[in-house]
Design an enzyme around this catalytic site. Structure first.
Site, PDB file in Angstrom:
ATOM      1  CD  GLU A 294      -2.752  -1.000  -0.233  1.00 63.16           C
ATOM      2  OE1 GLU A 294      -3.181   0.106  -0.611  1.00 63.16           O
ATOM      3  OE2 GLU A 294      -2.899  -2.026  -0.917  1.00 63.16           O
ATOM      4  CB  CYS A 328      -1.472   7.374   2.235  1.00 61.77           C
ATOM      5  SG  CYS A 328      -2.736   6.536   3.183  1.00 61.77           S
TER       6      CYS A 328
HETATM    7  N1  LIG Z   1      -1.684   3.442   0.997  1.00 58.97           N
HETATM    8  C1  LIG Z   1      -1.686   3.426   2.321  1.00 58.97           C
HETATM    9  O1  LIG Z   1      -2.509   2.775   2.958  1.00 58.97           O
HETATM   10  C2  LIG Z   1      -0.663   4.219   3.072  1.00 58.97           C
HETATM   11  C3  LIG Z   1      -0.832   4.415   4.435  1.00 58.97           C
HETATM   12  C4  LIG Z   1       0.117   5.174   5.127  1.00 58.97           C
HETATM   13  C5  LIG Z   1       1.213   5.719   4.469  1.00 58.97           C
HETATM   14  N2  LIG Z   1       1.338   5.510   3.142  1.00 58.97           N
HETATM   15  C6  LIG Z   1       2.466   6.107   2.413  1.00 58.97           C
HETATM   16  O2  LIG Z   1       3.665   5.964   3.174  1.00 58.97           O
HETATM   17  C7  LIG Z   1       4.559   7.006   2.880  1.00 58.97           C
HETATM   18  C8  LIG Z   1       5.059   7.617   4.157  1.00 58.97           C
HETATM   19  O3  LIG Z   1       5.603   6.649   4.987  1.00 58.97           O
HETATM   20  P1  LIG Z   1       7.184   6.426   5.111  1.00 58.97           P
HETATM   21  O4  LIG Z   1       7.888   7.714   4.969  1.00 58.97           O
HETATM   22  O5  LIG Z   1       7.365   5.641   6.354  1.00 58.97           O
HETATM   23  O6  LIG Z   1       7.467   5.546   3.821  1.00 58.97           O
HETATM   24  P2  LIG Z   1       8.819   4.805   3.433  1.00 58.97           P
HETATM   25  O7  LIG Z   1       8.554   4.087   2.168  1.00 58.97           O
HETATM   26  O8  LIG Z   1       9.975   5.701   3.506  1.00 58.97           O
HETATM   27  O9  LIG Z   1       9.022   3.743   4.610  1.00 58.97           O
HETATM   28  C9  LIG Z   1       8.040   2.758   4.908  1.00 58.97           C
HETATM   29  C10 LIG Z   1       8.725   1.609   5.621  1.00 58.97           C
HETATM   30  O10 LIG Z   1       9.627   0.982   4.714  1.00 58.97           O
HETATM   31  C11 LIG Z   1      10.879   0.815   5.335  1.00 58.97           C
HETATM   32  N3  LIG Z   1      11.916   0.705   4.296  1.00 58.97           N
HETATM   33  C12 LIG Z   1      12.673   1.680   3.753  1.00 58.97           C
HETATM   34  N4  LIG Z   1      13.486   1.158   2.806  1.00 58.97           N
HETATM   35  C13 LIG Z   1      13.219  -0.175   2.754  1.00 58.97           C
HETATM   36  C14 LIG Z   1      13.710  -1.251   1.972  1.00 58.97           C
HETATM   37  N5  LIG Z   1      14.653  -1.085   1.048  1.00 58.97           N
HETATM   38  N6  LIG Z   1      13.209  -2.476   2.195  1.00 58.97           N
HETATM   39  C15 LIG Z   1      12.242  -2.670   3.103  1.00 58.97           C
HETATM   40  N7  LIG Z   1      11.738  -1.691   3.873  1.00 58.97           N
HETATM   41  C16 LIG Z   1      12.215  -0.458   3.705  1.00 58.97           C
HETATM   42  C17 LIG Z   1      10.982   2.006   6.267  1.00 58.97           C
HETATM   43  O11 LIG Z   1      11.945   1.773   7.254  1.00 58.97           O
HETATM   44  C18 LIG Z   1       9.568   2.044   6.818  1.00 58.97           C
HETATM   45  O12 LIG Z   1       9.391   1.105   7.845  1.00 58.97           O
HETATM   46  C19 LIG Z   1       3.776   7.986   2.024  1.00 58.97           C
HETATM   47  O13 LIG Z   1       4.116   7.789   0.688  1.00 58.97           O
HETATM   48  C20 LIG Z   1       2.336   7.583   2.281  1.00 58.97           C
HETATM   49  O14 LIG Z   1       1.441   7.951   1.267  1.00 58.97           O
HETATM   50  C21 LIG Z   1       0.443   4.767   2.426  1.00 58.97           C
HETATM   51  N1  LIG Z   2      -6.783   5.380   6.493  1.00 56.44           N
HETATM   52  C1  LIG Z   2      -6.368   6.752   6.685  1.00 56.44           C
HETATM   53  C2  LIG Z   2      -5.110   7.076   5.956  1.00 56.44           C
HETATM   54  C3  LIG Z   2      -3.970   6.134   6.151  1.00 56.44           C
HETATM   55  C4  LIG Z   2      -2.758   6.640   5.465  1.00 56.44           C
HETATM   56  O1  LIG Z   2      -2.028   7.476   5.838  1.00 56.44           O
HETATM   57  C5  LIG Z   2      -7.460   7.684   6.200  1.00 56.44           C
HETATM   58  O2  LIG Z   2      -8.438   7.233   5.636  1.00 56.44           O
HETATM   59  O3  LIG Z   2      -7.327   8.881   6.383  1.00 56.44           O
END
Ligand SMILES: NC(=O)c1ccc[n+]([C@@H]2O[C@H](COP(=O)([O-])OP(=O)(O)OC[C@H]3O[C@@H](n4cnc5c(N)ncnc54)[C@H](O)[C@@H]3O)[C@@H](O)[C@H]2O)c1
Ligand SMILES: N[C@@H](CCC=O)C(=O)O
Length: 522
Positions: A294, A328
């Site tokens: 995600e 996100c």
């Molecule tokens: N779609 C969703 O449900 C959802 C929900 C929350 C956040 N997000 C997204 O997450 C992002 C923000 O979170 P973030 O800054 O923690 O993201 P990120 O991708 O930098 O990190 C996410 C996780 O991945 C780990 N990671 C980093 N490099 C890695 C690798 N090479 N292999 C495996 N793991 C690795 C990090 O340590 C962390 O635990 C935004 O893009 C946001 O939109 C998406």
């Molecule tokens: N589920 C949350 C977003 C999670 C991601 O950052 C919302 O619906 O606002």
């Protein structure tokens, strides 16, 4: 476990009303308690061992960078391997534990988390910079995930009673959802409790064992959750807690032959990397790894000329600036039809300027962003925005001993502009003008992402068309585009927003199981 909890129908955890003095005071007391415990050291959990390493991850308060939340031991590849061995060994017994018993651990955990709700929220206020409401919503969602997935695994285990298979004479056929194996759980920092808890408990209640690698900016809230699971008696080795570098530990486990699945939530860049690495088979690997990814969003709100403009403006501001736009689901874009553009933009700018910035523990509407890297990246985007649009509010860093940025609004931005296309993940809103509602939908859809969106209108025909054509995983009508509720709004996006895996939905646990058909001649 001798007595099993009677399973009541699922209901969402209520949010706390902080306009009541008693609730505000309860949160203040919880913050004081958490503050009195700051600066401690936290171990890794690998099988039955608590492992303390010399290398540590230092967690700090992004709203007051001199305040250390704590120090967490840091896994390297050797410790990740040790955790893999422990998880593989534990899988052999855990997969045979009765579904009801697995669910029972979750019910107990939810009850305990509910009892200590403000304490979990207080820690998030200090470690991630959420204000009271945002932290409370995060804890409530964590409780919801636990309660929901516990019920879901029971429902799946009883699926044959509702007759999903076509019957034929002479055979007794059944389908059962069995676990996959060892999974790697990689959550983000922005819902440091809810998403970490949801991803972990879904995998575990389905009968898998996991290696949990929390985000490095919020490892202590993740530790608090793992400690809670240990307190309710979850067997050692079911959740192995291994904070560490994404690049080092993450890549090692993604490419490990014994990794059966990877459940990731985070950025597009890391998600795509995991997807690519996991697709390669390595010697000793006997399955295709399953990847649940995600990822990011460039979500937006569309407003047409028939809409309730005040409601639309409030929703735009709430969606763009809740938790400093670090969701996100954040509505970082708005597309408004020409005839009401000036009115809506004026309202949005006025509401944005009213947002007060300050320390999360003092419950300001706008707090810090998570760390120095984000802070600098967001400020760079603000400079880009100054070239791409008209600055209507904010546009600068803000005062404070932390990573504070003014909630910023740009108007007259082209749909193709970088601040309209790239995920900024901070308090920056870009607004575009469309000649009519159809063009507004086209501008909204012109993105590689597809996570959340909202359409504001009172015209039923247009709403019907928007429901069909606005392309995103979670589309809302006449409300903000953040704030999905577990079980009510299964959450996940299209295109580069990920695998649309719908966390908090009725098919989520299928991702952590494999369906086994058994056919017996009778
Ligand atoms: N779609 C969703 O449900 C959802 C929900 C929350 C956040 N997000 C997204 O997450 C992002 C923000 O979170 P973030 O800054 O923690 O993201 P990120 O991708 O930098 O990190 C996410 C996780 O991945 C780990 N990671 C980093 N490099 C890695 C690798 N090479 N292999 C495996 N793991 C690795 C990090 O340590 C962390 O635990 C935004 O893009 C946001 O939109 C998406
Ligand atoms: N589920 C949350 C977003 C999670 C991601 O950052 C919302 O619906 O606002």
């Amino acid at each position: 476990m001798s007595t099993l909890t009677k399973v009541t129908p699922y209901a969402n955890e209520p949010f706390t009303n902080f306009s009541l003095d008693e609730n505000k005071q309860a949160m203040e007391a919880a913050i004081a308690k958490v503050k009195s415990e700051l600066g401690q050291e936290y171990p890794l959990y690998i099988g039955s061992e608590k492992v303390v390493t010399e290398a540590k991850i230092k967690s700090i308060n992004p709203g007051n960078v001199d305040e250390v939340i704590g120090y967490v031991s840091k896994a390297n590849q050797a410790l990740a391997e040790k955790a893999m061995v422990a998880a593989l060994e534990t899988f052999e017994s855990w997969k045979r534990v009765h579904v009801r018993k697995r669910a029972e651990y979750l019910f107990k955990a939810a009850a305990l988390m509910r009892e200590r709700k403000h304490e979990f929220s207080a820690l998030m206020i200090l470690e991630s910079g959420k204000n009271y409401v945002e932290a409370d919503v995060d804890t409530a969602e964590a409780i919801d995930f636990i309660e929901f997935y516990a019920r879901e695994i029971i429902r799946l285990s009883e699926i044959n009673e509702t007759g999903p298979l076509t019957k034929i004479a002479g055979e007794d056929n059944k389908i059962s959802y069995i676990p996959l194996g060892v999974g790697v759980i990689i959550p983000p920092w922005n819902f440091p409790l809810a998403i970490c808890v949801g991803m972990t408990t879904a995998a575990v209640v389905s009968g898998n064992t996991v290696l949990l690698k929390p985000a490095s900016t919020t490892p202590i809230i993740a530790h608090k959750f793992v400690a809670l699971m240990r307190e309710v008696g979850l067997p050692d080795g079911v959740i192995n807690f291994i904070p560490g570098s994404g690049a080092e530990v993450g890549d090692y486990l993604t490419t490990h032959p014994k990794t059966r699945f990877i459940s990731f939530t985070g950025s597009k860049e890391v998600g795509l990397r995991i997807n690519k690495l996991a697709a390669d088979t390595v010697p000793g690997q006997i399955w295709i790894k399953r990847v649940v990814a995600e990822m990011g969003g460039k979500d937006g709100i569309i407003v047409d000329e028939t809409a309730d403009l005040d409601a639309a403006a409030s929703a735009i501001v709430a969606s763009a600036f809740g938790f400093q736009g670090q969701k996100c689901s954040a509505g970082s874009r708005a597309v408004i039809v020409e005839s009401v553009y000036d009115q809506v933009v004026e309202k949005v700018a006025a509401l944005t300027k009213q947002l007060q910035i300050g320390l999360p523990e003092n419950n300001f509407a706008a707090g810090p962003v998570i760390d120095k890297t984000s802070y600098e990246r967001i400020l760079e985007y603000i400079e880009i925005g100054k070239q791409e649009g008209i600055l209507l509010a904010g546009g600068e860093k803000a005062e404070g001993n932390g990573y504070y940025i003014q909630p910023t609004v740009f108007g007259n931005v082209s749909g193709k502009a970088r601040i309209m296309q790239e995920e900024i993940f901070g308090p920056v809103l870009a607004i575009a003008k469309a000649k009519d509602w159809q063009e507004a939908i086209a501008i909204y859809n012109d993105t590689e992402f597809g996570l959340t969106g909202a359409y504001f209108s009172t015209d039923e025909e247009r709403i019907a068309e928007a429901l069909e054509t606005v392309h995103c995983g979670n589309l809302y009508i006449n409300r903000k585009c953040t704030g999905a509720l577990v079980g009510v709004h299964p959450f996940g996006g299209f295109n580069m927003s990920g695998t649309d895996s719908k966390a908090g939905g009725y098919d989520y646990l299928l991702l952590f199981t494999q369906a086994k058909l058994t056919s017996r001649k009778i």
